[in-house]
Structure formats: structure tokens, C-alpha cells
Design an enzyme around this catalytic site. Structure first.
Site, PDB file in Angstrom:
ATOM      1  CE  LYS A 182      19.524  30.032  37.269  1.00  0.00           C
ATOM      2  NZ  LYS A 182      20.129  30.442  36.084  1.00  0.00           N
TER       3      LYS A 182
HETATM    4  C1  PLP Z   1      19.608  31.728  35.211  1.00  0.00           C
HETATM    5  C2  PLP Z   1      18.528  32.871  35.153  1.00  0.00           C
HETATM    6  C3  PLP Z   1      17.617  33.216  34.126  1.00  0.00           C
HETATM    7  C4  PLP Z   1      17.398  32.336  32.972  1.00  0.00           C
HETATM    8  O1  PLP Z   1      17.105  31.152  32.999  1.00  0.00           O
HETATM    9  P1  PLP Z   1      17.361  30.030  31.659  1.00  0.00           P
HETATM   10  O2  PLP Z   1      16.500  28.999  32.190  1.00  0.00           O
HETATM   11  O3  PLP Z   1      18.739  29.893  31.272  1.00  0.00           O
HETATM   12  O4  PLP Z   1      16.547  30.849  30.780  1.00  0.00           O
HETATM   13  C5  PLP Z   1      16.884  34.294  34.372  1.00  0.00           C
HETATM   14  N1  PLP Z   1      17.059  35.008  35.441  1.00  0.00           N
HETATM   15  C6  PLP Z   1      17.999  34.683  36.397  1.00  0.00           C
HETATM   16  C7  PLP Z   1      17.907  35.470  37.433  1.00  0.00           C
HETATM   17  C8  PLP Z   1      18.791  33.532  36.246  1.00  0.00           C
HETATM   18  O5  PLP Z   1      19.695  33.299  37.186  1.00  0.00           O
END
Ligand code: PLP
EC number: 2.6.1.59
Length: 379
Positions: A182
Site C-alpha cells: 500500500k
Molecule cells: C489490501 C486490501 C485489504 C487487506 O489489507 P490487509 O492490511 O492486507 O489486511 C482489504 N481490502 C482491500 C480493498 C485491499 O486492497
């Protein structure tokens, strides 16, 4: 040199802060770095309450508990999303009701939400794909009229805005991800944003294994005990220390992402102009964190061919999502075989280009050149 799809990075005092946490002798959760992250996020995003979690998945699970999801309750969400959006609610027995996306932003099509509502519907979960805000005004209006909760999956939307409000701060609850893929990272990591104040006290309890330990630490009760359902959802101070260093540089990271996005946008404009591919659309109401850069190809064969060509040149481009309504679990839980034509078409044609903080202009030039080469040679 190969160009990876993603690369974790440090921008400031990440390693120094980790050392500091260790030397101060507190590396379990809810120490000084966690409190600093909470304060910074609340101030920066104008949020009433933020709680760090060990992932966005965890924050979504807390949200499902707060909404008191019971077996048979229905949750409206896009099929074009990561599994956690659905899993968190399905773990509590919810039935996922998948709604198709808009062809321009790839976000849930707000015009299709109302027809998906039944008397079992409890929550709407808009997912801000690529950090571009969903049509929150319409979604909040529909939710208000039907008495539904709104949980924003803002995993990709940290620091993006919709009509001047930060994503995650508009619904009853919002969830952020600080996963290494992210914009702002801590390896694994996340946060729950609580906008509906009735949820604050219970969120603290659920996050602390169903105990009132947070109150105990603040001196509000003289012992702590088991008072509700819960689990262990808080990150270690080692993670919070890393994250705090990243959050100190939100603006620098945003600027870098903007430059990367602009480069691809300008570089690929000529191919888009010739109708060979499509580049992302950001509506004027949205201020975007440029979480990712995708291109849409005319068909699956072209997409797969381009992906293979780039891979041959050491450039790692990837696609997502395999639609949840077509997945093994999605079919079982949704218990219907509805078609979602836009979702199905997009998932076959989308390709995400390398996009990370340290990606250089020279590397981006190389990616654009290879895409141009693929089309010149394939015509
Ligand atoms: C990355 C992501 C998640 C999960 O995030 P984590 O921190 O890895 O649990 C959930 N929803 C969306 C849309 C994502 O892109």
C-alpha cells in the site's frame, strides 16, 4: 535490471524508531508509538477516533462485530475486491450480496445498490478502488433511508479525499491498510476509523480480546476483565514505530506517487488516444492518493500477451481481482449465479504496472517503451 511490481521502502526514521521502542522496553501493543500514530491520523484526516490494528483485514473483522452481524444478515459489496472485504462479514455468518462496478472508476455502482437491498440487509461496504472515492454522497443517502451501516473499505484510500473529506471518515466505520503493497507501510498493518461515536467504547474492547484493558490503562477502572467478544487485533510497537516514521512523511510519499502516476498517464496517453488501451479515470470530486496505476486492454488475450512480454523483459506487471462471485467460496456463500458483466469484463482486461515509492523515471520510461513496443509489433 528487473523492475519488480512492488518494493517496500523506508523514508525516514523507521529503523531509528524501532530501536527506540526496543530501548524504551515496550514492544507489545498500545505504547507510545501507537498513541503517536493514533493522534497523527486523527489530526491529519480529521477523524474522531482511529485505532491501529495488525491489518485492514482485522479492522474489517472488528467492523463486522460492531455492526453485530448475525447469521443470515446480508452485506452489500462489490465482487471486484480483495477477499477480506467479504470474509470479515462472512466469518460472522453474513451472506455477501455482490453488486457490479462502474466501468469508469471500477468502484461499486451506486445506482445498483438499492435494488440489492432486502429486509435482511445490514451493511453496505463501498471499496475505494485504487484510492479513488466511491460515490459516497449517494451511498450515505441510500444507507440513511434504509437504516443501514456503511463500512468503507479504504485499504487503498489512505489520504485520498472525496468532496473534501478523507476516505474512511465518511461512513460509520472505515478501514485502512498499511500492508507493504500500500502507500504507507509497516509490513502488515491497518487501522479502524470510527466515525459513529456509539462504536468507540466497544471497538476498544473488541480490539483488546474482549476486555476493558484500554480503560484500565487510562485509569478509568481499577481492574480489567472479560466484558464482550473480542480478539487480539492490535499491532506490536515495533510495527507502530515503523509506521509512525512513514506517517511523518505522508506528504512526501503522496507527492512521489503523484509524479509516478503523472508519468504513466502522460507516457501512455498516445496509446490511449489510439484506442489501444484505457488509463484510469479520476472524477473531479476525488482527490486521489494514486495508489495504483492500471491499464485496461481491449481483451484478455492482449492483456495476457502484454503481461508475458513485460515479464520477458524483466518487468513485473500483475492483474487482479478474480471476481469473488465466481470464486468457490463466493458461489457457496452468495448462493446465486448472478452475472456481473462489468466486473467479469474488467477482471480479464486489467493490468497493474509497477508502482512503488522508489520507482525511477528511467524505469518508468522502460515500462512505457516496452508497452509501445508490444503494440507496434502486435498490430
Ligand atoms: C489490501 C486490501 C485489504 C487487506 O489489507 P490487509 O492490511 O492486507 O489486511 C482489504 N481490502 C482491500 C480493498 C485491499 O486492497
Amino acid at each position: 535490471m528487473p523492475i519488480p511490481f512492488n518494493k517496500p521502502f523506508i523514508v525516514g526514521k523507521e529503523l531509528y524508531y524501532i530501536a527506540q521502542a526496543v530501548l524504551e522496553g515496550h514492544i507489545a501493543g498500545d505504547g507510545s508509538f501507537t498513541r503517536k500514530c493514533h493522534a497523527l491520523l486523527e489530526k491529519k484526516f480529521n477523524a474522531s477516533k482511529v485505532l491501529l490494528t495488525h491489518s485492514c483485514t482485522a479492522a474489517l473483522e472488528i467492523a463486522a462485530l460492531l455492526c453485530d452481524i448475525q447469521p443470515g444478515d446480508e452485506v452489500i459489496l462489490p465482487s471486484f475486491t480483495f477477499v477480506s472485504t467479504a470474509n470479515a462479514f462472512c466469518l460472522r455468518g453474513a451472506k455477501p450480496v455482490f453488486v457490479d462496478i462502474r466501468p469508469d472508476t471500477l468502484n461499486i455502482n451506486e445506482k445498483l445498490i438499492e435494488e440489492a437491498i432486502t429486509d435482511r440487509t445490514k451493511v453496505i461496504v463501498p471499496v475505494h478502488y485504487a484510492g479513488v472515492g466511491c460515490e459516497m454522497e449517494t451511498i450515505m443517502e441510500i444507507a440513511g433511508r434504509h437504516g443501514l451501516f456503511v463500512v468503507e473499505d479504504a485499504a487503498q484510500g489512505v489520504s485520498s479525499q472525496y468532496k473534501g473529506k478523507y476516505l474512511g471518515t465518511i461512513g460509520d466505520l472505515g478501514t485502512y491498510s498499511f500492508h507493504e503493497t500500500k502507500n504507507f507501510i509497516s509490513g502488515e498493518g491497518g487501522a479502524l476509523v470510527i466515525n459513529n461515536e456509539r462504536f468507540i467504547e466497544r471497538a476498544e474492547i473488541i480490539r483488546e480480546k474482549g476486555t476493558d484493558r484500554s480503560k484500565f490503562f487510562r485509569g478509568e477502572v481499577d481492574k480489567y476483565t472479560w466484558v464482550d467478544l473480542g480478539s487480539s487485533y492490535l499491532p506490536s510497537e515495533i510495527v507502530a514505530a515503523f509506521l509512525y516514521a512513514q506517517l511523518e512523511h505522508i506528504d512526501t510519499i503522496n507527492q512521489r506517487r503523484q509524479e509516478i502516476f503523472n508519468y504513466y498517464q502522460q507516457g501512455l496517453q498516445p496509446l490511449a488516444g489510439q484506442g489501444l488501451l484505457q488509463i484510469p479515470h479520476i472524477p473531479p470530486a476525488c482527490n486521489c492518493n494514486n495508489h495504483l496505476f492500471y491499464i485496461l486492454l481491449p481483451d484478455e488475450q492482449t492483456r495476457d500477451g502484454l503481461m508475458a512480454h513485460l515479464k520477458n523483459k524483466g518487468i513485473y506487471a500483475v492483474f487482479h481481482y478474480l471476481p469473488l462471485h465466481l470464486s468457490k467460496m463466493g458461489k457457496i456463500l452468495a448462493n446465486e449465479s448472478k452475472r456481473l458483466p462489468i466486473t467479469e469484463s474488467i477482471s480479464k482486461r486489467l493490468l497493474r504496472l509497477p508502482c512503488y515509492y522508489e520507482l525511477t523515471a528511467a524505469e518508468q520510461e522502460c515500462v512505457v517503451k516496452e508497452i509501445e513496443y508490444y503494440f507496434s509489433y502486435n498490430e
